[in-house]
Design a protein around this motif. Structure first.
Motif, mmCIF file in Angstrom:
data_model
loop_
_atom_site.group_PDB
_atom_site.id
_atom_site.type_symbol
_atom_site.label_atom_id
_atom_site.label_comp_id
_atom_site.label_asym_id
_atom_site.label_seq_id
_atom_site.Cartn_x
_atom_site.Cartn_y
_atom_site.Cartn_z
ATOM 1 N N ASP A 227 0.814 -1.216 0.000
ATOM 2 C CA ASP A 227 0.000 0.000 0.000
ATOM 3 C C ASP A 227 0.844 1.261 0.000
ATOM 4 O O ASP A 227 0.346 2.344 -0.318
ATOM 5 C CB ASP A 227 -0.940 0.007 1.207
ATOM 6 C CG ASP A 227 -2.111 -0.935 1.030
ATOM 7 O OD1 ASP A 227 -2.939 -0.695 0.142
ATOM 8 O OD2 ASP A 227 -2.189 -1.930 1.777
ATOM 9 N N ASP A 228 2.113 1.141 0.359
ATOM 10 C CA ASP A 228 3.015 2.292 0.344
ATOM 11 C C ASP A 228 3.936 2.292 -0.872
ATOM 12 O O ASP A 228 4.772 3.188 -1.007
ATOM 13 C CB ASP A 228 3.891 2.299 1.614
ATOM 14 C CG ASP A 228 3.078 2.408 2.879
ATOM 15 O OD1 ASP A 228 1.991 3.017 2.831
ATOM 16 O OD2 ASP A 228 3.522 1.877 3.918
ATOM 17 N N PHE A 229 3.775 1.316 -1.741
ATOM 18 C CA PHE A 229 4.727 1.143 -2.846
ATOM 19 C C PHE A 229 4.355 1.941 -4.082
ATOM 20 O O PHE A 229 5.203 2.571 -4.718
ATOM 21 C CB PHE A 229 4.847 -0.342 -3.192
ATOM 22 C CG PHE A 229 5.891 -0.641 -4.237
ATOM 23 C CD1 PHE A 229 7.241 -0.479 -3.947
ATOM 24 C CD2 PHE A 229 5.536 -1.093 -5.499
ATOM 25 C CE1 PHE A 229 8.219 -0.752 -4.906
ATOM 26 C CE2 PHE A 229 6.497 -1.366 -6.457
ATOM 27 C CZ PHE A 229 7.840 -1.197 -6.160
ATOM 28 N N PHE A 230 3.093 1.938 -4.454
ATOM 29 C CA PHE A 230 2.651 2.641 -5.663
ATOM 30 C C PHE A 230 2.253 4.066 -5.292
ATOM 31 O O PHE A 230 1.258 4.295 -4.620
ATOM 32 C CB PHE A 230 1.474 1.904 -6.312
ATOM 33 C CG PHE A 230 1.798 0.487 -6.694
ATOM 34 C CD1 PHE A 230 2.700 0.208 -7.714
ATOM 35 C CD2 PHE A 230 1.208 -0.578 -6.017
ATOM 36 C CE1 PHE A 230 3.009 -1.097 -8.057
ATOM 37 C CE2 PHE A 230 1.504 -1.881 -6.363
ATOM 38 C CZ PHE A 230 2.406 -2.140 -7.382
ATOM 39 N N LEU A 231 3.033 5.022 -5.751
ATOM 40 C CA LEU A 231 2.856 6.411 -5.327
ATOM 41 C C LEU A 231 2.060 7.249 -6.325
ATOM 42 O O LEU A 231 1.480 8.275 -5.956
ATOM 43 C CB LEU A 231 4.227 7.064 -5.103
ATOM 44 C CG LEU A 231 5.132 6.378 -4.083
ATOM 45 C CD1 LEU A 231 6.437 7.150 -3.949
ATOM 46 C CD2 LEU A 231 4.442 6.239 -2.731
ATOM 47 N N GLY A 232 2.028 6.844 -7.582
ATOM 48 C CA GLY A 232 1.341 7.634 -8.595
ATOM 49 C C GLY A 232 1.585 7.043 -9.969
ATOM 50 O O GLY A 232 2.000 5.896 -10.111
ATOM 51 N N PHE A 233 1.352 7.848 -10.984
ATOM 52 C CA PHE A 233 1.471 7.410 -12.377
ATOM 53 C C PHE A 233 2.908 6.961 -12.667
ATOM 54 O O PHE A 233 3.835 7.766 -12.661
ATOM 55 C CB PHE A 233 1.068 8.559 -13.298
ATOM 56 C CG PHE A 233 1.027 8.210 -14.752
ATOM 57 C CD1 PHE A 233 0.115 7.295 -15.243
ATOM 58 C CD2 PHE A 233 1.901 8.821 -15.640
ATOM 59 C CE1 PHE A 233 0.075 6.982 -16.593
ATOM 60 C CE2 PHE A 233 1.869 8.525 -16.989
ATOM 61 C CZ PHE A 233 0.952 7.599 -17.467
ATOM 62 N N PHE A 234 3.108 5.665 -12.886
ATOM 63 C CA PHE A 234 4.423 5.080 -13.152
ATOM 64 C C PHE A 234 5.452 5.470 -12.081
ATOM 65 O O PHE A 234 6.640 5.605 -12.377
ATOM 66 C CB PHE A 234 4.943 5.487 -14.538
ATOM 67 C CG PHE A 234 4.267 4.768 -15.674
ATOM 68 C CD1 PHE A 234 4.687 3.523 -16.083
ATOM 69 C CD2 PHE A 234 3.195 5.352 -16.338
ATOM 70 C CE1 PHE A 234 4.062 2.861 -17.133
ATOM 71 C CE2 PHE A 234 2.562 4.700 -17.381
ATOM 72 C CZ PHE A 234 2.998 3.439 -17.784
ATOM 73 N N THR A 235 5.001 5.628 -10.856
ATOM 74 C CA THR A 235 5.889 6.061 -9.771
ATOM 75 C C THR A 235 5.764 5.110 -8.596
ATOM 76 O O THR A 235 4.651 4.838 -8.132
ATOM 77 C CB THR A 235 5.539 7.487 -9.311
ATOM 78 O OG1 THR A 235 5.537 8.364 -10.444
ATOM 79 C CG2 THR A 235 6.547 7.986 -8.294
#
Length: 289
Positions: free
Chosen positions: A150-158
């Protein structure tokens, strides 16, 4: 369809790869299977000056249960998941998703770690790992750190990976008894990205109530997303048809798809609603409900 000029390196070990990332910083990109990075380089959507190929590094390709977790090495190929008896017997959600990723020629080379590290909400594994409440291990110059999904995907391709870190392992809590999962995907043709898809993993307690549930959605938001309101509605409840339909409606309301050649916003929301309900039913069936 020709990438810009770049410098290619293939370090023999993880330490060498991390040292190269420290040397080149944001001008470098890690490549494992290459099926996400190379197409973007051809379209010049990604223009790294240095490509660091880690596909030859030993010790990062495995599937095993250990210490209460299913551990998957980052360089494990999709075909290994597809053919694993352990995955089919205990992790049907992963088995469902893997066989829907691209085609056999891609699955023979594409890696699980690369699929996640790319940070693409259209890829299938992000939603699956959200539903499974996984974590990933990142190796860097200061050692390893574990990052909850849940803390890994921060945004668009980020993602949360630092410029000098490499994803090395995925850890999934071994599901308790009376657990089940399912992945349903709408695609225009075999091998295409999802128009929309839903991943569900749940477990039931002794009274038949939903002890835990994870719902991840594919390609209906800028970043891979969890259907949190739907999960909260169902957790601790007997999953009646009315509750399941309410949760499916919430998932459709909470996602944020873009209109494109695969369909309109309304069409994609309708897929999310239908597939969320169907995936919950299938997960319940597999949990022995």
């Amino acid at each position: 369809m020709i990438p810009q000029a770049f410098h290619y390196e293939a370090p023999a070990n993880l330490e060498g790869a991390i040292a190269l990332l420290q040397k080149y910083g944001s001008d470098a990109k890690i490549m494992s299977g290459g099926h996400s990075l190379i197409p973007m380089m051809k379209l010049r959507l990604a223009t790294p000056e240095h490509v660091i190929d880690i596909s030859g590094i030993q010790g990062l390709e495995y599937i095993r249960e250990e210490g209460g977790y299913l551990k998957i090495g980052a360089l494990t190929k999709e075909v290994a998941l597809e053919e694993s008896s352990l995955i089919h017997q205990k992790y049907p959600l992963i088995a469902d998703a893997t066989k829907m990723i691209a085609d056999p020629s891609v699955r023979n080379l594409a890696t699980v770690g690369g699929n996640l590290a790319h940070g693409d909400a259209a890829n299938d594994h992000p939603a699956v790992m959200l539903a499974l409440r996984a974590s990933v291990v990142a190796a860097g110059p200061n050692g390893d750190r574990e990052i909850p999904i849940d803390d890994f995907f921060l945004g668009f391709f980020t993602t949360a990976l630092e410029a000098d870190e490499i994803l090395t392992e995925i850890r999934i809590p071994i599901p308790p008894a009376r657990s089940g999962g399912a992945y349903l995907k709408m695609e225009r043709k075999v091998g295409d990205y999802a128009t929309a898809a839903t991943a569900v993993q749940l477990s039931l307690d002794a009274d038949g109530k939903c002890a835990q549930i994870g719902i991840g959605l594919t390609n209906v938001s800028a970043a891979p997303m969890r259907a949190t309101r739907s999960e909260d509605l169902l957790r601790g409840q007997v999953l009646t048809e009315d509750l399941i339909q309410q949760a499916a409606k919430m998932a459709a309301q909470d996602c944020d798809p873009n209109p494109d050649l695969r369909g309109s916003i309304a069409y994609k929301r309708s897929i999310v609603k239908t597939f969320t309900a169907r995936a919950i039913h299938k997960a319940l069936e597999r949990a022995g409900a």
